[in-house]
Design a protein around this motif. Structure first.
Motif, PDB file in Angstrom:
ATOM      1  N   LEU A 143      -6.925  -1.617   4.000  1.00 36.22           N
ATOM      2  CA  LEU A 143      -6.259  -2.154   5.185  1.00 36.22           C
ATOM      3  C   LEU A 143      -7.234  -2.106   6.342  1.00 36.22           C
ATOM      4  O   LEU A 143      -7.176  -2.869   7.263  1.00 36.22           O
ATOM      5  CB  LEU A 143      -5.022  -1.338   5.521  1.00 36.22           C
ATOM      6  CG  LEU A 143      -3.996  -1.232   4.391  1.00 36.22           C
ATOM      7  CD1 LEU A 143      -2.747  -0.575   4.883  1.00 36.22           C
ATOM      8  CD2 LEU A 143      -3.683  -2.596   3.830  1.00 36.22           C
ATOM      9  N   ALA A 177       0.825  -1.212   0.000  1.00 39.84           N
ATOM     10  CA  ALA A 177       0.000   0.000   0.000  1.00 39.84           C
ATOM     11  C   ALA A 177       0.859   1.262   0.000  1.00 39.84           C
ATOM     12  O   ALA A 177       0.360   2.351  -0.249  1.00 39.84           O
ATOM     13  CB  ALA A 177      -0.918  -0.005   1.215  1.00 39.84           C
ATOM     14  N   SER A 210      -4.380   8.054  11.060  1.00 36.64           N
ATOM     15  CA  SER A 210      -5.007   7.102  10.133  1.00 36.64           C
ATOM     16  C   SER A 210      -4.610   7.394   8.690  1.00 36.64           C
ATOM     17  O   SER A 210      -4.509   6.483   7.880  1.00 36.64           O
ATOM     18  CB  SER A 210      -6.524   7.112  10.296  1.00 36.64           C
ATOM     19  OG  SER A 210      -7.075   8.292   9.759  1.00 36.64           O
ATOM     20  N   LEU A 211      -4.354   8.657   8.366  1.00 37.56           N
ATOM     21  CA  LEU A 211      -3.951   8.976   6.989  1.00 37.56           C
ATOM     22  C   LEU A 211      -2.479   8.658   6.740  1.00 37.56           C
ATOM     23  O   LEU A 211      -1.993   8.767   5.624  1.00 37.56           O
ATOM     24  CB  LEU A 211      -4.220  10.448   6.678  1.00 37.56           C
ATOM     25  CG  LEU A 211      -5.690  10.841   6.558  1.00 37.56           C
ATOM     26  CD1 LEU A 211      -5.841  12.274   6.107  1.00 37.56           C
ATOM     27  CD2 LEU A 211      -6.407   9.918   5.592  1.00 37.56           C
ATOM     28  N   VAL A 212      -1.761   8.277   7.795  1.00 40.58           N
ATOM     29  CA  VAL A 212      -0.347   7.922   7.634  1.00 40.58           C
ATOM     30  C   VAL A 212      -0.176   6.410   7.668  1.00 40.58           C
ATOM     31  O   VAL A 212       0.564   5.844   6.877  1.00 40.58           O
ATOM     32  CB  VAL A 212       0.510   8.580   8.731  1.00 40.58           C
ATOM     33  CG1 VAL A 212       1.970   8.167   8.608  1.00 40.58           C
ATOM     34  CG2 VAL A 212       0.396  10.095   8.652  1.00 40.58           C
ATOM     35  N   THR A 213      -0.909   5.739   8.575  1.00 41.97           N
ATOM     36  CA  THR A 213      -0.643   4.312   8.776  1.00 41.97           C
ATOM     37  C   THR A 213      -1.624   3.395   8.049  1.00 41.97           C
ATOM     38  O   THR A 213      -1.360   2.214   7.907  1.00 41.97           O
ATOM     39  CB  THR A 213      -0.699   3.948  10.270  1.00 41.97           C
ATOM     40  OG1 THR A 213      -1.996   4.292  10.762  1.00 41.97           O
ATOM     41  CG2 THR A 213       0.335   4.706  11.072  1.00 41.97           C
ATOM     42  N   LYS A 214      -2.771   3.914   7.613  1.00 39.78           N
ATOM     43  CA  LYS A 214      -3.770   3.023   7.031  1.00 39.78           C
ATOM     44  C   LYS A 214      -3.869   3.121   5.523  1.00 39.78           C
ATOM     45  O   LYS A 214      -4.478   2.283   4.877  1.00 39.78           O
ATOM     46  CB  LYS A 214      -5.153   3.328   7.610  1.00 39.78           C
ATOM     47  CG  LYS A 214      -5.229   3.237   9.117  1.00 39.78           C
ATOM     48  CD  LYS A 214      -5.098   1.810   9.595  1.00 39.78           C
ATOM     49  CE  LYS A 214      -5.257   1.754  11.094  1.00 39.78           C
ATOM     50  NZ  LYS A 214      -4.544   0.617  11.680  1.00 39.78           N
ATOM     51  N   VAL A 215      -3.349   4.202   4.970  1.00 43.16           N
ATOM     52  CA  VAL A 215      -3.506   4.413   3.536  1.00 43.16           C
ATOM     53  C   VAL A 215      -2.336   5.279   3.104  1.00 43.16           C
ATOM     54  O   VAL A 215      -1.749   5.999   3.927  1.00 43.16           O
ATOM     55  CB  VAL A 215      -4.864   5.100   3.252  1.00 43.16           C
ATOM     56  CG1 VAL A 215      -4.907   6.509   3.765  1.00 43.16           C
ATOM     57  CG2 VAL A 215      -5.200   5.078   1.767  1.00 43.16           C
ATOM     58  N   TYR A 216      -1.980   5.168   1.811  1.00 40.50           N
ATOM     59  CA  TYR A 216      -0.890   6.017   1.368  1.00 40.50           C
ATOM     60  C   TYR A 216      -1.421   7.258   0.664  1.00 40.50           C
ATOM     61  O   TYR A 216      -2.086   7.169  -0.360  1.00 40.50           O
ATOM     62  CB  TYR A 216       0.069   5.268   0.435  1.00 40.50           C
ATOM     63  CG  TYR A 216       1.160   6.184  -0.030  1.00 40.50           C
ATOM     64  CD1 TYR A 216       2.247   6.444   0.792  1.00 40.50           C
ATOM     65  CD2 TYR A 216       1.079   6.862  -1.235  1.00 40.50           C
ATOM     66  CE1 TYR A 216       3.226   7.342   0.413  1.00 40.50           C
ATOM     67  CE2 TYR A 216       2.057   7.761  -1.624  1.00 40.50           C
ATOM     68  CZ  TYR A 216       3.129   7.991  -0.785  1.00 40.50           C
ATOM     69  OH  TYR A 216       4.089   8.893  -1.150  1.00 40.50           O
ATOM     70  N   VAL A 217      -1.118   8.402   1.223  1.00 38.07           N
ATOM     71  CA  VAL A 217      -1.253   9.666   0.485  1.00 38.07           C
ATOM     72  C   VAL A 217       0.079  10.380   0.691  1.00 38.07           C
ATOM     73  O   VAL A 217       0.729  10.172   1.709  1.00 38.07           O
ATOM     74  CB  VAL A 217      -2.408  10.561   0.999  1.00 38.07           C
ATOM     75  CG1 VAL A 217      -3.748   9.949   0.694  1.00 38.07           C
ATOM     76  CG2 VAL A 217      -2.277  10.844   2.481  1.00 38.07           C
ATOM     77  N   VAL A 233       2.479   2.328   2.663  1.00 34.64           N
ATOM     78  CA  VAL A 233       2.498   2.906   4.008  1.00 34.64           C
ATOM     79  C   VAL A 233       3.854   2.677   4.670  1.00 34.64           C
ATOM     80  O   VAL A 233       4.401   3.561   5.313  1.00 34.64           O
ATOM     81  CB  VAL A 233       1.353   2.303   4.851  1.00 34.64           C
ATOM     82  CG1 VAL A 233       1.519   2.645   6.306  1.00 34.64           C
ATOM     83  CG2 VAL A 233       0.016   2.804   4.336  1.00 34.64           C
ATOM     84  N   ALA A 270       5.165   5.769   9.551  1.00 35.00           N
ATOM     85  CA  ALA A 270       4.109   4.824   9.923  1.00 35.00           C
ATOM     86  C   ALA A 270       4.526   3.953  11.106  1.00 35.00           C
ATOM     87  O   ALA A 270       3.690   3.487  11.869  1.00 35.00           O
ATOM     88  CB  ALA A 270       3.739   3.948   8.729  1.00 35.00           C
ATOM     89  N   ARG A 280       2.532  12.487   2.204  1.00 34.62           N
ATOM     90  CA  ARG A 280       2.323  13.047   3.545  1.00 34.62           C
ATOM     91  C   ARG A 280       2.519  14.554   3.606  1.00 34.62           C
ATOM     92  O   ARG A 280       2.076  15.194   4.549  1.00 34.62           O
ATOM     93  CB  ARG A 280       3.251  12.371   4.554  1.00 34.62           C
ATOM     94  CG  ARG A 280       2.758  11.032   5.071  1.00 34.62           C
ATOM     95  CD  ARG A 280       3.245   9.891   4.221  1.00 34.62           C
ATOM     96  NE  ARG A 280       2.776   8.597   4.682  1.00 34.62           N
ATOM     97  CZ  ARG A 280       3.568   7.554   4.827  1.00 34.62           C
ATOM     98  NH1 ARG A 280       4.859   7.649   4.585  1.00 34.62           N
ATOM     99  NH2 ARG A 280       3.070   6.405   5.194  1.00 34.62           N
TER     100      ARG A 280
END
Lengths: 272, 253
Positions: A123, A103, B88-95, A105, B250, B97
């Protein structure tokens, strides 16, 4: 001062995450290519998270010591375009770490990951959902996280609410939703963002039975539409039913890789 | 380019940040504008009467300094926790940063523009003639935005690993506040320090705001050069450092 991060190590990584170059391979048949992937976690004996801790550590003397936990060790595999691929293994075998690396991450310590096209990592359902926002606002937020434009999101909105059977509640704040409604909305939003590659982590069983059937149908529809699905699950039954090929991970290494039927057999034999 | 691809996310995060900021206090939006005015009154009373500062239009001189400074102060201190506050925007999905930092900076930037807008009627009320040089304002403010963004990238990335950075940064900001001509006229700075004093980008920026808004003069080329170089350097340093440290965000959050 010993830095808690490794600057030199990061330079060596050439992972192209999230399809940065838009193509996984030259002939275009592979959706996911993983080569020699390793991920290690450093677990310090004494967690230092402030300048103060580092200063105290320096005054006291002693070196920065840590354990290395290897979550993934030299993992390589390829998932073809349009394939449904399963990943199984006992708890703590590295499944979640693998998914997080795919993903984007987590950054791998060694190896390469290449993914062709747009990826949707499930996830966790409802990532980025905000309980103070309404259903519609959350759909917009999620779409934006997936990198969709405003127009694309508006185009999908009706469809998402329709699928989740929540049309009546579109302007209700999420905090007033029941947990069932919450997951329905999350699942619908996630599958409607039209990704090329889906990473699915144990989220197939949401909602009531009727909705579960709907989800299974939707997944099947996505498969038939030629999308690539990577499914991580403890539910061996659904892996056997849905996946063509399967990967069995144990202690961060590949134990078996091949047809779903055989790999599941192998897993059951080992676990007894 | 992530800014283009994720523009919708940047917009949504910025707007929701502003909403939270203005809804959380009872007076909301009005309060954020009242704050610099009240601070100006306090500082005016102290420096005019106790320190006997002699400066034309001292009230406006102070207010411009304060409003300019507030962008640096609020922008960097709130953006420092941009990564840590959105796990949650760092560890659950990739955008990418950087988006989280940028959205937070843009929210402070918007507030800052509104504060400058409130300044305009006050300038007119105190009899200042606004000249065509006011048109330099967008340029100056845009360069300031890059400076705050570059600084915030550095702070936000380090803050993930060093959670007491906010305490340290508060002290640094306090020192910088008194090292910049916000509450006193430049004329009190001893001549031998003046060379180095005028190289401080914060000083230069605040002086540029005063020149264009209060004195009706254009900023000098030398001043423009200093702030552009500072903005470029901070942006580069911020981007490089952020890119290096991002790899383990993350794991650390």
């Amino acid at each position: 001062m010993p830095l808690p991060f490794n600057l030199a190590g990061l330079k060596a990584i050439e992972a192209v995450i999230n399809g940065g170059d838009g193509a996984a391979d030259r002939n275009g048949n592979d959706a996911i290519v993983v080569e020699g992937l390793s991920k290690r976690f450093r677990i310090p004996h004494e967690k230092k998270s402030t300048f103060y801790d580092h200063l105290v550590g320096m005054v006291r003397g002693g070196s920065y010591t840590y354990e290395v936990f290897s979550a993934l060790e030299d993992v390589s595999f390829t998932v073809g375009r349009g394939e449904t691929f399963g990943v199984i293994g006992p708890n703590g075998c590295g499944k979640s770490t693998l998914l997080k690396v795919l993903a984007g991450v987590l950054r791998p310590d060694a190896g390469r990951v290449r993914i062709a096209g747009k990826i949707a990592p499930f996830l966790e359902l409802g990532v980025g959902f905000h309980t103070e926002l309404t259903a519609t606002e959350n759909i917009r937020l999620y779409g934006a996280i997936m990198g969709l434009s405003r127009r694309q999101i508006e185009g999908k909105r009706e469809e998402i609410l329709e699928f989740a059977e929540l049309k009546r509640f579109e302007n209700m704040k999420l905090k007033n939703f029941s947990s069932g409604m919450y997951v329905k909305l999350a699942f619908s939003t996630a599958v409607q963002t039209d990704p090329d590659v889906l990473l699915v982590d144990e989220v197939l069983s949401v909602g009531d039975e009727a909705f579960q059937n709907k989800c299974a149908e939707k997944i099947d529809e996505i498969r038939r539409a030629g999308k690539t699905i990577l499914l991580v699950s403890h539910d061996l039954e659904s892996v056997r039913d849905l996946c063509e090929r399967c990967l069995f991970l144990d202690e961060g290494r590949i134990t078996a890789l091949g047809g779903a039927e055989e790999v599941v057999e192998e897993y059951l034999r080992r676990m007894q | 380019m992530w800014i283009v691809e994720y523009r919708e996310l940047i917009r949504i995060l910025t707007v929701s940040d502003l909403k939270v900021k203005y809804q959380s206090s009872v007076l909301g939006f009005a309060w954020s504008l009242l704050n610099p005015l009240l601070m100006m009154l306090v500082l005016y009373a102290v420096f005019k009467n106790v320190f006997r500062v002699d400066q034309d239009n001292f009230a406006l001189y102070l207010l411009i300094g304060i409003v300019g400074w507030r962008f640096l102060q609020n922008g960097t201190s709130t953006s420092m926790s941009a990564i840590v506050n959105k796990p949650s925007l760092v560890t659950k999905v990739y955008v990418p940063r950087q988006i989280l930092v940028l959205a937070s900076v843009l929210s402070s930037f918007t507030s800052s523009i509104l504060e400058f807008f409130v300044l305009v009627p006050l300038l007119l009320f105190f009899g200042v003639d606004l000249s065509i040089n006011v048109l330099f304002f967008p340029l100056i403010h845009a360069v300031f935005l890059l400076i705050v963004y570059g600084t915030s990238l550095i702070l936000a990335a380090l803050y993930v690993y060093y959670r007491d950075l906010n305490q340290i940064w508060e002290v640094i900001l306090q020192a910088a506040f008194f090292l910049s001509p916000i509450v006193y006229p430049i004329s009190i700075v001893p001549e031998k320090y003046l060379g180095i004093y005028m190289k401080n980008p914060a000083t230069v920026l605040i002086e540029m705001y005063r020149e264009t808004l209060l004195y009706g003069e254009p900023p000098s080329l030398g001043e423009i050069a200093i702030v552009i170089v500072a903005a470029g350097a901070l942006l580069l340093a911020g981007t490089v450092l952020f890119g290096r440290l991002e790899g383990r965000f993350a794991e650390e959050i």
